[in-house]
Design an enzyme around this catalytic site. Structure first.
Site, mmCIF file in Angstrom:
data_model
loop_
_atom_site.group_PDB
_atom_site.id
_atom_site.type_symbol
_atom_site.label_atom_id
_atom_site.label_comp_id
_atom_site.label_asym_id
_atom_site.label_seq_id
_atom_site.Cartn_x
_atom_site.Cartn_y
_atom_site.Cartn_z
ATOM 1 N N ARG A 143 -9.665 1.736 9.212
ATOM 2 C CA ARG A 143 -9.410 0.321 9.490
ATOM 3 C C ARG A 143 -10.500 -0.309 10.337
ATOM 4 O O ARG A 143 -10.461 -1.506 10.573
ATOM 5 C CB ARG A 143 -8.077 0.179 10.226
ATOM 6 C CG ARG A 143 -6.864 -0.043 9.324
ATOM 7 C CD ARG A 143 -5.629 0.070 10.213
ATOM 8 N NE ARG A 143 -4.536 -0.763 9.820
ATOM 9 C CZ ARG A 143 -3.371 -0.294 9.337
ATOM 10 N NH1 ARG A 143 -3.204 0.991 9.138
ATOM 11 N NH2 ARG A 143 -2.398 -1.122 9.049
ATOM 12 N N LYS A 168 0.813 -1.217 0.000
ATOM 13 C CA LYS A 168 0.000 0.000 0.000
ATOM 14 C C LYS A 168 0.847 1.267 0.000
ATOM 15 O O LYS A 168 0.598 2.187 -0.763
ATOM 16 C CB LYS A 168 -0.899 0.069 1.250
ATOM 17 C CG LYS A 168 -1.926 -1.017 1.368
ATOM 18 C CD LYS A 168 -2.867 -0.753 2.550
ATOM 19 C CE LYS A 168 -2.195 -0.780 3.901
ATOM 20 N NZ LYS A 168 -1.697 -2.101 4.316
ATOM 21 N N ARG A 188 11.149 -7.188 4.053
ATOM 22 C CA ARG A 188 11.153 -5.786 4.429
ATOM 23 C C ARG A 188 11.770 -5.579 5.816
ATOM 24 O O ARG A 188 12.419 -4.570 6.063
ATOM 25 C CB ARG A 188 9.704 -5.275 4.424
ATOM 26 C CG ARG A 188 9.552 -3.842 4.820
ATOM 27 C CD ARG A 188 8.122 -3.371 4.673
ATOM 28 N NE ARG A 188 7.288 -3.804 5.774
ATOM 29 C CZ ARG A 188 5.976 -3.592 5.852
ATOM 30 N NH1 ARG A 188 5.351 -2.980 4.863
ATOM 31 N NH2 ARG A 188 5.287 -3.984 6.887
ATOM 32 N N ARG A 228 11.310 -1.865 11.582
ATOM 33 C CA ARG A 228 10.012 -1.635 12.236
ATOM 34 C C ARG A 228 9.851 -2.559 13.433
ATOM 35 O O ARG A 228 10.205 -3.729 13.367
ATOM 36 C CB ARG A 228 8.878 -1.893 11.233
ATOM 37 C CG ARG A 228 8.561 -0.692 10.390
ATOM 38 C CD ARG A 228 7.512 -1.002 9.362
ATOM 39 N NE ARG A 228 6.223 -1.378 9.933
ATOM 40 C CZ ARG A 228 5.066 -1.151 9.332
ATOM 41 N NH1 ARG A 228 5.043 -0.549 8.160
ATOM 42 N NH2 ARG A 228 3.942 -1.533 9.881
ATOM 43 N N ARG A 256 -1.067 -9.001 13.243
ATOM 44 C CA ARG A 256 -1.538 -7.916 12.359
ATOM 45 C C ARG A 256 -2.432 -8.466 11.257
ATOM 46 O O ARG A 256 -3.442 -7.859 10.908
ATOM 47 C CB ARG A 256 -0.339 -7.162 11.758
ATOM 48 C CG ARG A 256 0.333 -6.237 12.780
ATOM 49 C CD ARG A 256 1.728 -5.830 12.346
ATOM 50 N NE ARG A 256 1.740 -5.084 11.112
ATOM 51 C CZ ARG A 256 2.788 -5.013 10.295
ATOM 52 N NH1 ARG A 256 3.913 -5.674 10.587
ATOM 53 N NH2 ARG A 256 2.731 -4.296 9.202
HETATM 54 P P1 AMP Z 1 0.793 0.537 8.852
HETATM 55 O O1 AMP Z 1 2.086 1.244 8.644
HETATM 56 O O2 AMP Z 1 -0.354 1.149 8.107
HETATM 57 O O3 AMP Z 1 0.883 -0.954 8.637
HETATM 58 O O4 AMP Z 1 0.412 0.726 10.389
HETATM 59 C C1 AMP Z 1 1.265 0.247 11.418
HETATM 60 C C2 AMP Z 1 0.494 0.125 12.718
HETATM 61 O O5 AMP Z 1 0.001 1.415 13.124
HETATM 62 C C3 AMP Z 1 -0.750 -0.758 12.661
HETATM 63 O O6 AMP Z 1 -0.447 -2.131 12.828
HETATM 64 C C4 AMP Z 1 -1.548 -0.205 13.839
HETATM 65 O O7 AMP Z 1 -1.020 -0.641 15.070
HETATM 66 C C5 AMP Z 1 -1.277 1.289 13.723
HETATM 67 N N1 AMP Z 1 -2.275 1.931 12.839
HETATM 68 C C6 AMP Z 1 -2.054 2.496 11.620
HETATM 69 N N2 AMP Z 1 -3.198 2.962 11.100
HETATM 70 C C7 AMP Z 1 -4.170 2.699 12.011
HETATM 71 C C8 AMP Z 1 -5.569 2.908 12.045
HETATM 72 N N3 AMP Z 1 -6.216 3.479 11.021
HETATM 73 N N4 AMP Z 1 -6.246 2.511 13.151
HETATM 74 C C9 AMP Z 1 -5.612 1.944 14.189
HETATM 75 N N5 AMP Z 1 -4.310 1.679 14.215
HETATM 76 C C10 AMP Z 1 -3.580 2.051 13.133
#
Ligand code: AMP
Length: 187
Positions: free
Chosen positions: A88, A13, A127, A133, A144
């Site tokens: 989400r 994404k 990655r 991360r 996740r």
């Molecule tokens: P991402 O980089 O989008 O994979 O997000 C990394 C982490 O940030 C996720 O696994 C969640 O813990 C948190 N996170 C990101 N976006 C959201 C969201 N819209 N709602 C809740 N937690 C989020």
């Protein structure tokens, strides 16, 4: 164009959202990036979000919604943006609807990147070596993926019912996926 890009962790994404944002001349808004930036700067928001992220859980809606509300109120997001990783949850969908509704706007299209689970795990593995991360470990990745399946995958139905969803194969190389997104959106 006001766009959402959705898909499980590791679907690509972020990379696609950056290219797409350039294309539609709006900001790329990644809630994950904003959280990581706050963690790096040791802000109050970062401290709060960190424990959820490290465990592979979602940050509570109240916190995430407030953060997105502030970001979308900035002038660069008035007429175009690509939201990456938001909404989400059902509540986040409702919040986004209200936010946009208040300006007489709505989401124009939703891109879903479809990638089978085995490939997601392999991609995240690759990655993790370079990303550093805190949530790319095996156990957290599994969590996740499960949280995505439980809480986020069902939201795709809502956008499909609204006629906004484009389900695209996310397994090709970056250029192939980019082209199929551009084709689907006519951008
Ligand atoms: P991402 O980089 O989008 O994979 O997000 C990394 C982490 O940030 C996720 O696994 C969640 O813990 C948190 N996170 C990101 N976006 C959201 C969201 N819209 N709602 C809740 N937690 C989020």
């Amino acid at each position: 164009m006001r766009l959402l890009i959705m898909g499980p962790p590791g679907a690509g994404k972020g990379t696609q959202a950056v290219a797409l944002a350039r294309r539609v001349d709006g900001p790329h808004i990644s809630t994950g990036d904003i959280f990581r930036d706050n963690i790096g700067r040791r802000t109050e928001l970062g401290t709060l979000a960190e424990k959820y992220i490290a465990a592979g859980e979602y940050v509570p809606d109240g916190v995430t919604d407030a953060m997105v509300r502030d970001r979308l109120a900035e002038p660069d997001a008035t007429s175009a943006f690509v939201l990456d990783g938001y909404p989400r949850t059902e509540q986040q969908v409702a919040t986004l609807d209200d936010l946009l509704d208040a300006r007489g706007a709505s989401v124009d299209a939703v891109i879903e990147l479809v990638v089978p689970d085995e490939q997601l795990v392999a991609r995240i593995h690759r990655r993790s070596a370079e990303s550093g991360r805190l949530d790319d470990t095996d156990e957290v990745v599994r969590r996740r993926l499960a949280v995505y399946a439980e809480q986020t995958a069902p939201l795709l139905r809502t956008y499909a019912d609204r006629g906004l969803l484009h389900r695209l194969d996310g397994t090709g190389d970056l250029d192939e996926v980019r082209q199929s997104i551009n084709l689907a959106l006519g951008v």
